[in-house]
Motif scaffolding. Structure first.
Motif, short mmCIF file in Angstrom:
data_model
loop_
_atom_site.label_atom_id
_atom_site.label_comp_id
_atom_site.label_asym_id
_atom_site.label_seq_id
_atom_site.Cartn_x
_atom_site.Cartn_y
_atom_site.Cartn_z
N ALA A 55 0.83 -1.20 0.00
CA ALA A 55 0.00 0.00 0.00
C ALA A 55 0.87 1.26 0.00
CB ALA A 55 -0.93 0.00 1.21
N GLU A 56 1.91 1.24 0.82
CA GLU A 56 2.81 2.40 0.87
C GLU A 56 3.49 2.64 -0.47
OE1 GLU A 56 6.89 3.57 3.17
OE2 GLU A 56 5.36 2.52 4.33
N SER A 86 -4.16 3.21 0.54
CA SER A 86 -4.38 2.63 1.87
C SER A 86 -4.59 1.13 1.70
CB SER A 86 -5.61 3.25 2.53
OG SER A 86 -6.78 2.89 1.81
N LYS A 87 -4.38 0.38 2.79
CA LYS A 87 -4.61 -1.06 2.71
C LYS A 87 -6.07 -1.35 2.35
CE LYS A 87 -2.65 -2.41 6.67
NZ LYS A 87 -2.18 -3.37 7.70
#
Length: 73
Positions: free
Chosen positions: A5-6, A11-12
């Motif tokens: 995600a990063e 976002s997750k």
């Protein structure tokens, strides 16, 4: 999933909106690599010419290439 995600800037929860689980992503990555490995072996089986030793060397060399290419996944 947090690292993914990063890296993607999401976002997750945004990722999980599109894929059901980590296992699903792993299965996709493995299926892709295994399909390519199967193709390498099939090409060696169907290959015309070359000794068994040469075909085996080719399978090993190409298998390593496929696995290294897929390692990041």
């Amino acid at each position: 999933m947090g690292d993914l995600a990063e890296e993607l800037g999401f976002s997750k929860s945004a990722i999980y909106h599109h894929v059901p689980s980590k296992s699903y992503l792993l299965a996709l990555a493995l299926d892709e690599a295994l399909d390519e490995l199967t193709a390498v072996i099939r090409e060696a089986q169907e290959g015309v010419g070359g000794s068994a030793y040469e075909r085996l060397r080719s399978v090993v060399r190409e298998s390593v290439r496929v696995l290294v290419a897929h390692q990041p996944r």
